[in-house]
Design a protein around this motif. Sequence first.
Motif, PDB file in Angstrom:
ATOM      1  N   GLU A 123      71.371 -78.823  43.593  1.00  0.00           N
ATOM      2  CA  GLU A 123      72.663 -79.127  42.976  1.00  0.00           C
ATOM      3  C   GLU A 123      73.039 -78.074  41.931  1.00  0.00           C
ATOM      4  O   GLU A 123      74.203 -77.686  41.817  1.00  0.00           O
ATOM      5  CB  GLU A 123      72.640 -80.517  42.325  1.00  0.00           C
TER       6      GLU A 123
ATOM      7  N   ILE B  78      74.115 -74.981  43.862  1.00  0.00           N
ATOM      8  CA  ILE B  78      75.437 -75.201  44.462  1.00  0.00           C
ATOM      9  C   ILE B  78      76.528 -75.042  43.407  1.00  0.00           C
ATOM     10  O   ILE B  78      77.594 -74.466  43.670  1.00  0.00           O
ATOM     11  CB  ILE B  78      75.507 -76.576  45.154  1.00  0.00           C
ATOM     12  N   GLU B  79      76.263 -75.510  42.203  1.00  0.00           N
ATOM     13  CA  GLU B  79      77.231 -75.335  41.114  1.00  0.00           C
ATOM     14  C   GLU B  79      77.484 -73.847  40.842  1.00  0.00           C
ATOM     15  O   GLU B  79      78.626 -73.426  40.652  1.00  0.00           O
ATOM     16  CB  GLU B  79      76.700 -76.016  39.847  1.00  0.00           C
TER      17      GLU B  79
ATOM     18  N   ASP C 168      79.497 -72.362  43.749  1.00  0.00           N
ATOM     19  CA  ASP C 168      80.917 -72.722  43.657  1.00  0.00           C
ATOM     20  C   ASP C 168      81.679 -71.789  42.720  1.00  0.00           C
ATOM     21  O   ASP C 168      82.838 -71.474  42.961  1.00  0.00           O
ATOM     22  CB  ASP C 168      81.073 -74.169  43.184  1.00  0.00           C
ATOM     23  N   VAL C 169      81.024 -71.344  41.657  1.00  0.00           N
ATOM     24  CA  VAL C 169      81.691 -70.479  40.686  1.00  0.00           C
ATOM     25  C   VAL C 169      81.610 -69.011  41.092  1.00  0.00           C
ATOM     26  O   VAL C 169      82.598 -68.284  41.052  1.00  0.00           O
ATOM     27  CB  VAL C 169      81.069 -70.670  39.276  1.00  0.00           C
TER      28      VAL C 169
ATOM     29  N   SER D   2      81.179 -66.200  46.062  1.00  0.00           N
ATOM     30  CA  SER D   2      81.929 -65.154  46.796  1.00  0.00           C
ATOM     31  C   SER D   2      81.743 -63.778  46.154  1.00  0.00           C
ATOM     32  O   SER D   2      81.845 -62.757  46.830  1.00  0.00           O
ATOM     33  CB  SER D   2      83.402 -65.514  46.869  1.00  0.00           C
TER      34      SER D   2
END
Length: 131
Positions: free
Chosen positions: A113, A116-117, A120-121, A124
Amino acid sequence: METIQDPIYEGNVTVRCTLEELQAIEDKKRQRAAARYQNNPQADATKLYQIARGDTGGGRAASALLLSLWNNNFVCNMRDVICSIDIDNSEAVIALLGTLGPGHHLERYLTQEQIIEIIDVWGSTHERSRK
Protein backbone atom coordinates in the motif's frame (compact mmCIF):
# COMPACT_ATOMS: atom_id res chain seq x y z
CA MET A 1 35.11 35.92 12.73
CA GLU A 2 36.61 37.52 9.71
CA THR A 3 35.28 40.04 7.24
CA ILE A 4 35.76 39.56 3.52
CA GLN A 5 34.78 41.55 0.45
CA ASP A 6 31.71 40.09 -1.22
CA PRO A 7 32.12 40.40 -5.02
CA ILE A 8 28.42 39.99 -5.78
CA TYR A 9 27.05 42.72 -3.51
CA GLU A 10 30.19 44.86 -3.46
CA GLY A 11 30.21 45.04 0.30
CA ASN A 12 31.63 43.31 3.32
CA VAL A 13 30.23 40.05 4.58
CA THR A 14 30.96 38.43 7.91
CA VAL A 15 32.13 34.85 7.78
CA ARG A 16 30.96 33.15 10.95
CA CYS A 17 33.32 30.19 10.71
CA THR A 18 36.38 29.06 8.86
CA LEU A 19 36.33 26.46 6.13
CA GLU A 20 37.73 23.90 8.58
CA GLU A 21 34.97 24.69 11.10
CA LEU A 22 32.33 24.36 8.39
CA GLN A 23 33.74 20.99 7.32
CA ALA A 24 33.78 19.85 10.96
CA ILE A 25 30.11 20.82 11.32
CA GLU A 26 29.19 18.88 8.17
CA ASP A 27 31.18 15.85 9.37
CA LYS A 28 29.33 15.88 12.70
CA LYS A 29 25.99 16.01 10.87
CA ARG A 30 27.02 13.05 8.73
CA GLN A 31 28.21 11.04 11.75
CA ARG A 32 24.97 11.70 13.67
CA ALA A 33 22.89 10.67 10.67
CA ALA A 34 24.98 7.54 10.06
CA ALA A 35 24.58 6.52 13.70
CA ARG A 36 20.81 7.07 13.54
CA TYR A 37 20.31 4.92 10.43
CA GLN A 38 23.01 2.29 10.89
CA ASN A 39 21.60 -1.21 11.35
CA ASN A 40 18.02 0.03 11.18
CA PRO A 41 16.67 -0.62 7.69
CA GLN A 42 13.09 -0.07 8.86
CA ALA A 43 13.97 3.50 9.88
CA ASP A 44 15.84 4.00 6.59
CA ALA A 45 12.92 2.86 4.46
CA THR A 46 10.38 4.77 6.54
CA LYS A 47 12.38 8.00 6.31
CA LEU A 48 12.69 7.68 2.52
CA TYR A 49 8.99 6.80 2.23
CA GLN A 50 8.07 9.97 4.14
CA ILE A 51 10.24 12.04 1.83
CA ALA A 52 8.88 10.30 -1.28
CA ARG A 53 5.35 11.31 -0.35
CA GLY A 54 6.28 14.98 -0.78
CA ASP A 55 6.24 17.08 -3.91
CA THR A 56 9.88 18.18 -3.82
CA GLY A 57 13.14 17.34 -5.55
CA GLY A 58 14.02 15.16 -2.58
CA GLY A 59 10.64 13.44 -2.90
CA ARG A 60 11.31 12.73 -6.56
CA ALA A 61 14.73 11.29 -5.75
CA ALA A 62 13.55 9.18 -2.81
CA SER A 63 10.60 7.85 -4.81
CA ALA A 64 12.88 6.91 -7.71
CA LEU A 65 15.12 4.91 -5.39
CA LEU A 66 12.28 3.15 -3.60
CA LEU A 67 10.40 2.28 -6.79
CA SER A 68 13.55 0.99 -8.51
CA LEU A 69 14.24 -1.23 -5.49
CA TRP A 70 10.64 -2.46 -5.48
CA ASN A 71 10.64 -3.99 -8.96
CA ASN A 72 12.19 -3.82 -12.41
CA ASN A 73 9.52 -1.54 -13.89
CA PHE A 74 11.11 1.63 -12.49
CA VAL A 75 14.55 3.22 -12.78
CA CYS A 76 16.51 5.80 -10.86
CA ASN A 77 19.60 7.86 -11.43
CA MET A 78 21.77 7.37 -8.33
CA ARG A 79 23.61 10.64 -8.88
CA ASP A 80 20.28 12.44 -8.87
CA VAL A 81 19.28 10.62 -5.69
CA ILE A 82 22.44 11.52 -3.79
CA CYS A 83 22.57 15.11 -5.08
CA SER A 84 18.90 15.88 -4.45
CA ILE A 85 18.71 15.08 -0.75
CA ASP A 86 20.47 16.44 2.29
CA ILE A 87 23.17 14.78 4.39
CA ASP A 88 20.76 13.19 6.85
CA ASN A 89 18.66 11.59 4.14
CA SER A 90 21.63 10.52 2.03
CA GLU A 91 22.84 8.52 5.04
CA ALA A 92 19.44 6.79 5.09
CA VAL A 93 19.93 5.92 1.39
CA ILE A 94 23.42 4.53 1.99
CA ALA A 95 22.31 2.54 5.03
CA LEU A 96 19.29 1.08 3.21
CA LEU A 97 21.35 0.07 0.19
CA GLY A 98 23.88 -1.54 2.53
CA THR A 99 21.24 -3.82 4.07
CA LEU A 100 19.38 -4.94 0.95
CA GLY A 101 20.43 -8.15 -0.73
CA PRO A 102 19.64 -11.86 -0.59
CA GLY A 103 16.87 -12.33 1.94
CA HIS A 104 16.61 -8.61 2.64
CA HIS A 105 14.26 -6.99 0.16
CA LEU A 106 12.39 -3.70 0.37
CA GLU A 107 9.17 -5.66 0.87
CA ARG A 108 10.32 -6.40 4.44
CA TYR A 109 10.26 -2.71 5.32
CA LEU A 110 7.47 -1.11 3.26
CA THR A 111 3.98 -2.42 2.51
CA GLN A 112 2.49 -2.73 -0.93
CA GLU A 113 0.00 0.00 0.00
CA GLN A 114 2.86 2.39 0.74
CA ILE A 115 4.51 1.63 -2.60
CA ILE A 116 1.20 2.04 -4.44
CA GLU A 117 0.86 5.47 -2.83
CA ILE A 118 4.30 6.42 -4.20
CA ILE A 119 3.46 4.96 -7.63
CA ASP A 120 0.26 7.05 -7.73
CA VAL A 121 2.29 10.22 -7.20
CA TRP A 122 5.58 9.50 -9.00
CA GLY A 123 5.17 6.28 -11.02
CA SER A 124 4.97 7.85 -14.47
CA THR A 125 8.10 9.91 -13.75
CA HIS A 126 10.25 6.87 -13.07
CA GLU A 127 8.68 4.22 -15.28
CA ARG A 128 11.18 2.34 -17.42
CA SER A 129 10.83 3.05 -21.14
CA ARG A 130 9.70 -0.02 -23.11
CA LYS A 131 11.18 0.99 -26.47
